[in-house]
Design a protein around this motif. Structure first.
Motif, PDB file in Angstrom:
ATOM      1  N   ILE A 191       5.250  -7.189-103.937  1.00 55.03           N
ATOM      2  CA  ILE A 191       5.145  -7.907-105.213  1.00 55.03           C
ATOM      3  C   ILE A 191       4.949  -6.868-106.307  1.00 55.03           C
ATOM      4  N   ILE A 192       5.784  -6.903-107.344  1.00 49.58           N
ATOM      5  CA  ILE A 192       5.613  -6.027-108.507  1.00 49.58           C
ATOM      6  C   ILE A 192       5.266  -6.905-109.695  1.00 49.58           C
ATOM      7  N   GLY A 193       4.041  -6.739-110.184  1.00 45.81           N
ATOM      8  CA  GLY A 193       3.521  -7.622-111.226  1.00 45.81           C
ATOM      9  C   GLY A 193       3.460  -6.968-112.596  1.00 45.81           C
ATOM     10  N   ASP A 194       2.441  -7.343-113.355  1.00 49.34           N
ATOM     11  CA  ASP A 194       2.247  -6.819-114.702  1.00 49.34           C
ATOM     12  C   ASP A 194       0.755  -6.603-114.896  1.00 49.34           C
ATOM     13  N   TYR A 195       0.406  -5.849-115.933  1.00 50.17           N
ATOM     14  CA  TYR A 195      -0.983  -5.410-116.096  1.00 50.17           C
ATOM     15  C   TYR A 195      -1.809  -6.301-117.025  1.00 50.17           C
ATOM     16  N   ASP A 196      -1.255  -7.433-117.480  1.00 49.91           N
ATOM     17  CA  ASP A 196      -2.069  -8.313-118.326  1.00 49.91           C
ATOM     18  C   ASP A 196      -2.599  -9.484-117.496  1.00 49.91           C
ATOM     19  N   ASP A 249       8.805   3.621 -99.168  1.00 50.75           N
ATOM     20  CA  ASP A 249       7.868   2.833 -98.355  1.00 50.75           C
ATOM     21  C   ASP A 249       8.571   1.834 -97.435  1.00 50.75           C
ATOM     22  N   ARG A 250       9.903   1.906 -97.398  1.00 52.19           N
ATOM     23  CA  ARG A 250      10.724   1.040 -96.535  1.00 52.19           C
ATOM     24  C   ARG A 250      10.498  -0.450 -96.816  1.00 52.19           C
ATOM     25  N   ILE A 251      10.410  -0.757 -98.097  1.00 53.71           N
ATOM     26  CA  ILE A 251      10.292  -2.159 -98.526  1.00 53.71           C
ATOM     27  C   ILE A 251      11.653  -2.823 -98.407  1.00 53.71           C
ATOM     28  N   ASP A 252      11.676  -3.998 -97.826  1.00 52.87           N
ATOM     29  CA  ASP A 252      12.927  -4.743 -97.662  1.00 52.87           C
ATOM     30  C   ASP A 252      13.191  -5.661 -98.857  1.00 52.87           C
ATOM     31  N   THR A 253      12.107  -6.323 -99.349  1.00 50.05           N
ATOM     32  CA  THR A 253      12.256  -7.359-100.385  1.00 50.05           C
ATOM     33  C   THR A 253      11.243  -7.138-101.492  1.00 50.05           C
ATOM     34  N   ILE A 254      11.727  -7.172-102.725  1.00 52.73           N
ATOM     35  CA  ILE A 254      10.849  -7.101-103.899  1.00 52.73           C
ATOM     36  C   ILE A 254      10.782  -8.478-104.529  1.00 52.73           C
ATOM     37  N   VAL A 255       9.552  -8.924-104.821  1.00 51.28           N
ATOM     38  CA  VAL A 255       9.339 -10.161-105.579  1.00 51.28           C
ATOM     39  C   VAL A 255       8.633  -9.757-106.874  1.00 51.28           C
ATOM     40  N   THR A 256       9.269 -10.007-108.012  1.00 52.01           N
ATOM     41  CA  THR A 256       8.606  -9.701-109.290  1.00 52.01           C
ATOM     42  C   THR A 256       7.806 -10.914-109.750  1.00 52.01           C
ATOM     43  N   CYS A 257       6.818 -10.663-110.580  1.00 52.88           N
ATOM     44  CA  CYS A 257       6.139 -11.787-111.248  1.00 52.88           C
ATOM     45  C   CYS A 257       5.771 -11.369-112.660  1.00 52.88           C
TER      46      CYS A 257
END
Length: 570
Positions: free
Chosen positions: A80-85, A131-139
């Motif tokens: 999961i790649i998110g945001d800092y707020d 890091d051998r990540i297969d799937t990225i989920v953004t939010c």
């Protein structure tokens, strides 16, 4: 000077009052918030989470659920790649907790505001590959990251976007064409062809909807979604979404649960801010708890706020809550310093003649730009951008007024910026320092705001004598809560009030306590918060004053009395 206008929306207030067992004044307040028709009024007064739209209505929901169901069965690594707020942190937590619950091999990365910048960048894709990540989920990000998403796809990754920001577009033959990134699934209700009825969700609620659909697919009991309502409420208020329809129901439900939250981190944050015995409202999220969650992403790392929500022990939670509360105090002091410098620049240069304010504060911490822009917007009632210095370019944030769509105006200046995105009321951008002056010039050349639109407007809900106020009416007003953007606290007004007595009180001498007499001979206590000396000097010169106000019950040492909070005067 402000322009005072009376909301003149019509309906049969007596009939609505009788039907719903409310005072006609309350019926009028509801109509002024554009809640029309029996079903909408009933939802407004007593709507529940059972009535919220199905998550399956969102475009690509079926596709996004199918993808993760397959990935979980394959034991693929998900990041999961998110945001800092506040919205990004709560979105990340919701997705992380929800995906772990259904058996995903999941980790998270919240970008660092300074080191990484907003959203998904090339180096984060490279790190995911390492890091051998297969799937990225953004939010709370991803909708404007077409190049970065393409890079992830080229490296063989699957990408699911969950976001709520405006969809990039291009004009073709007078029509707007969406420019979507090449993700495998995109959950964003702002897509033109998305049938989801609420286009105004925050990022955390989009994430929540995704988890709700996944729980349904995986047979997780619906009761387990209860844990997410308080986080949806915090993010909705913290990201300043309209408190209407679904958003208002979620915030109402979340506030009810927040007082008795099971989350150790939230428990200790409430305690650190001395709110254990308070009725926690949207105000406390917007101005007390929310800024603490935001503070770590502004002055330190948002990972600390995520750690607070993940805290497993009271001791860990208390330490992190104390750290965030202290960071927020530092943030307040730095914000005040930046605001004063911005005002000095505006008042001593040609900027004071601009309709769109662009202030460059090269030494200000970039995380404070949005808050300072908001303060400048409030003071001058003009759209305001605050830009700060960076290693390679200037970065900044803007805050707007209702009649100026900030995102659309930025689109017209796209060639001057490195990157930008946002909403009609708020935006973020990066720009080379050499382009700042041209950016300011072009925004003002393009600006069509009239003098009338730049004049602050006070909308009065009900011109109502203070003699009409009763304890029962004040208690009924609480039915309209939670208050915030899109569901503002009611504004009442009365002319010709005589000031019988007044005194300045409070540690900072910024509160005026008054005794007022209305033309019917009824007296009432009043309180004014603000520039106390200016207010007192004004009332000394007048036989009577007109005020806008909000009524409340003052409870002190077991005694109750009616009083009005004065908001504006003339």
């Amino acid at each position: 000077m402000e322009k005072w206008v009376i909301a003149a929306k019509r309906a049969d207030f007596n009939q609505i009052g009788q039907q719903f067992h409310i005072d006609p004044v309350i019926a009028r307040l509801i109509r002024n918030r554009d809640v029309i028709g029996e079903d909408k009024i009933r939802e407004y007064l007593s709507g529940t989470v059972q009535e919220l739209p199905s998550p399956w209505l969102m475009k690509d929901m079926e596709k996004a659920v199918d993808i993760l169901e397959k990935k979980i069965s394959q034991k693929a690594k998900v990041r999961i790649i998110g945001d800092y707020d506040i919205d990004g942190v709560t979105s990340t937590y919701i997705l992380m907790k929800g995906l772990a619950r259904i058996g995903a091999d999941v980790d998270t990365y919240i970008p660092d505001r300074v080191a990484d910048g907003y959203g998904i960048h090339a180096h984060l894709i490279e790190r995911a590959e390492t890091d051998r990540i297969d799937t990225i989920v953004t939010c709370d990000n991803g909708i404007a990251a077409a190049a970065e998403i393409q890079m992830a796809k080229d490296k063989g990754m699957t990408v699911i976007i969950t976001d709520h920001h405006e969809v990039p577009y291009r004009e073709e033959k007078g029509e707007r064409q969406m420019v979507l990134p090449p993700a495998d699934a995109i959950l964003n209700p702002k897509q033109y062809d998305c049938p989801y009825p609420n286009k105004n969700l925050c990022g955390a609620v989009v994430a929540f909807k995704y988890i709700a659909a996944l729980y349904e697919r995986f047979g997780v009991p619906a009761e387990e979604l209860e844990d997410y309502y308080e986080l949806a409420a915090i993010a909705t208020v913290g990201d300043v979404m309209d408190l209407q329809g679904e958003n208002r129901i979620l915030v109402k439900e979340g506030l009810c649960r927040l007082k008795n939250t099971k989350n150790q981190g939230l428990q200790e944050l409430i305690r650190a801010n001395s709110l254990e015995d308070a009725k926690i409202t949207a105000y406390h999220i917007g101005f007390v708890l929310g800024p603490c969650i935001n503070a770590s992403g502004r002055l330190d790392t948002a990972a600390r706020s995520l750690a607070l929500l993940n805290a497993k022990t009271k001791e860990e939670a208390a330490r992190l809550a104390g750290d965030l509360t202290a960071l927020n105090q530092s943030r307040k002091a730095l914000t005040e310093k930046g605001k004063e410098e911005a005002i000095r620049i505006i008042e001593t240069t040609e900027l004071k003649n601009d309709r769109v304010l662009v202030v460059y504060l090269p030494d200000c911490h970039e995380s404070l730009a949005g808050i300072i822009a908001g303060r400048i917007r409030e003071k001058y009632h003009r759209p305001a951008f605050v830009l700060t210095g960076g290693e390679t370019s200037a970065k900044g944030s803007g805050r707007s007024i209702e009649s100026y769509s900030m995102y659309e105006e930025l689109v017209k200046c796209a060639d001057l910026m490195i990157q930008f995105g946002g909403h009609p009321m708020a935006a973020g951008l990066s720009i080379e320092e050499k382009n700042i002056e041209e950016f300011r010039r072009r925004l003002n050349v393009n600006c069509t705001l009239t003098d009338e639109e730049l004049r602050p407007k006070i909308v009065i809900d009900v011109p109502m004598p203070v003699s009409y106020i009763t304890k029962e009416l004040v208690e009924q007003i609480s039915l309209l809560e939670p208050f915030g953007k899109g569901n503002t606290k009611p504004v009442f007004a009365q002319k010709n009030l005589r000031v019988l007595d007044h005194s300045i009180i409070g540690k900072n001498k910024n509160v005026v306590k008054l005794k007022l007499l209305d033309p019917q001979g009824i007296s009432v206590e009043g309180i004014y918060f603000g520039e106390a000396e200016d207010f007192v000097n004004f009332i000394r010169e007048k036989d009577s004053i007109s005020v806008t106000y909000y009524p409340e019950i003052n409870r002190f040492r077991g005694r109750e009395s009616l009083q009005i909070i004065i908001q504006n005067y003339c």
